[in-house]
Scaffold this active site. Structure first.
Site, PDB file in Angstrom:
ATOM      1  CE  LYS A  67      -9.609  33.049 -15.168  1.00 28.50           C
ATOM      2  NZ  LYS A  67      -8.392  33.540 -15.803  1.00 28.50           N
TER       3      LYS A  67
ATOM      4  CB  ALA B 153      -5.869  37.203 -22.425  1.00 27.77           C
ATOM      5  CB  ALA B 154      -9.664  35.441 -18.672  1.00 27.03           C
TER       6      ALA B 154
ATOM      7  CE1 TYR C 208     -12.864  34.654 -14.191  1.00 29.85           C
ATOM      8  CE2 TYR C 208     -13.540  34.265 -11.920  1.00 29.85           C
ATOM      9  CZ  TYR C 208     -12.584  34.660 -12.835  1.00 29.85           C
ATOM     10  OH  TYR C 208     -11.358  35.053 -12.394  1.00 29.85           O
TER      11      TYR C 208
ATOM     12  CG  PHE D 182      -8.050  34.100  -2.212  1.00 34.73           C
ATOM     13  CD1 PHE D 182      -7.204  33.112  -2.724  1.00 34.73           C
ATOM     14  CD2 PHE D 182      -9.125  33.689  -1.448  1.00 34.73           C
ATOM     15  CE1 PHE D 182      -7.434  31.752  -2.474  1.00 34.73           C
ATOM     16  CE2 PHE D 182      -9.364  32.332  -1.188  1.00 34.73           C
ATOM     17  CZ  PHE D 182      -8.518  31.373  -1.700  1.00 34.73           C
TER      18      PHE D 182
ATOM     19  CG  ASP E  94     -21.503  38.139  -3.280  1.00 35.93           C
ATOM     20  OD1 ASP E  94     -20.858  37.738  -4.260  1.00 35.93           O
ATOM     21  OD2 ASP E  94     -21.700  39.348  -3.030  1.00 35.93           O
TER      22      ASP E  94
ATOM     23  CG  ASN F 201      -8.456  41.844 -26.939  1.00 33.85           C
ATOM     24  OD1 ASN F 201      -8.301  42.409 -25.855  1.00 33.85           O
ATOM     25  ND2 ASN F 201      -9.482  41.067 -27.206  1.00 33.85           N
TER      26      ASN F 201
ATOM     27  CB  SER G 181     -10.218  32.675 -10.098  1.00 36.25           C
ATOM     28  OG  SER G 181     -11.193  33.186  -9.224  1.00 36.25           O
TER      29      SER G 181
END
Ligand code: UD1
Length: 324
Positions: free
Chosen positions: A145, A74-75, A141, A169, A285, A32, A117
């Site tokens: 996945k 597509a994400a 997120y 990764f 993180d 898109n 991921s």
């Protein structure tokens, strides 16, 4: 094989399209262009502009082309944003993926390669992380996945769709032959931010913490060159066709590189100083995240060729120079 690449105008998608074309596959791209770029398209792969949120658009596309294989990339992928705007990630990543899955089974697709991921693992409990590591995503997120991996497992059982979920990764670098130079819009990942600090597009790089338990105190990640990642997709199709079995596999190189290592490599490649400042840690993180890639070696015969940090940085610098 006829392969549809959904999200094929994006950064990883375009490198995957190039790899599949180079191997003689017939490829069509559906995108898109929300983050994908026309600049990333190839004349040999027909392009259809469309949105995975339109069930009609995606099913017309797959019915017209009737591919044996689909790659779905597509994400949305900004982990921090997914914690603030989960609805956006639910709609695009989950509803969009289900639209693709339903359209794929009704169009008779046999093989599905999914862009997953390392975010599916969450905070690492041991290192390097293999595929048996618990999956407890720390951001929404990563959950999107993981949930799609779950749907794929069910569609495999119920609809005989074979799938490969590739747990990437840290994807980095640009095509080693310079054929792809489209830059991501508004990047948040380390290496593009370093590039923008070098080209003056940003005042400076903010280094998120230098007091981690790592070799120099900054965050350590497993950077994998996007051409190596792209090859993993092509090899995943070969595996699905050969073995007729599903696959969940890490794509990483088990090489831990810190933020300061990246800065030094960028200074070497560019001959310039990276303006940077140490700031607070970024919430969520981990200190370090490194893959155990043995399963990919064993099952796919996959080996990284370009994932040394100098190649990653030099190819990225070249892509940024090409856009000046
Ligand atoms: C992030 C996501 C991950 C996603 C991946 C791809 C998180 C926790 N993880 O990975 O789920 O799959 O992107 O988009 O968000 N850094 C800086 N300054 C910056 C940017 C990054 O110091 O401006 C540091 C980070 O603290 C980290 C390293 O650089 O140590 C890599 O960061 P980044 O490129 O954002 O990737 P990840 O956080 O590993």
């Amino acid at each position: 094989m006829k392969i549809a690449v959904i999200g094929g105008a994006g950064y990883i998608g375009s490198h995957t399209v190039r790899e599949l074309l180079d191997r003689g596959h017939t490829v069509k791209v559906f995108d898109n262009l929300s983050s994908g770029l026309r600049q990333n398209l190839f004349a040999e792969a027909e392009f259809v502009e469309g949105d995975i949120l339109s069930e009609k658009a995606i099913s017309d596309f797959l019915n017209d082309f009737s591919p044996e294989g689909v790659v779905h990339l597509a994400a949305f992928k900004a982990a921090g944003e997914s914690m603030l705007l989960p609805e956006k990630y639910s709609v695009n990543n989950i509803t969009g993926s289900l639209n693709i899955l339903n359209a794929a089974v009704s169009a008779g697709v046999k093989y599905f390669v999914f862009s997953s991921s390392a975010a599916t693992y969450g905070a690492p409990k041991y290192m390097p992380v293999d595929e048996n590591h618990p999956t407890e995503p720390e951001n929404y997120y990563g959950y999107t996945k993981l949930s799609i991996e779950g749907f794929l497992g069910w569609y495999s059982k119920l609809k005989n769709l074979r799938f490969a979920a590739l747990r990437y990764f840290n994807a980095a670098g640009y095509d080693v032959n310079g054929r792809i130079t489209g830059l991501e819009k508004n990047p948040a990942n380390l290496i593009p931010v370093v590039m923008e600090a070098l080209t003056g597009k940003r005042k400076e790089l903010l280094v998120f913490g230098d007091d981690y338990d790592t070799h120099d105190g900054t965050g350590v990640r497993d950077y994998i060159h996007v051409n190596d990642l792209a090859r993993g997709h092509a090899e995943a199709f070969e595996y699905l066709e050969r073995e007729n079995k599903d696959l969940i596999v890490n794509l990483g190189v088990s090489q831990g590189t810190s933020v300061l290592d990246i800065i030094r490599a960028a200074e070497k490649a560019s001959g310039k100083k990276v303006p940077y400042r140490i700031v607070e840690r970024r919430p969520g993180d981990p200190a370090s995240l490194v893959a155990n890639p043995n399963k990919a070696f064993e099952l796919l015969g996959w080996k990284a060729k370009y994932s040394d940090i100098d190649t990653i940085i030099e190819t990225t610098w070249r892509a940024y120079q090409a856009n000046l």
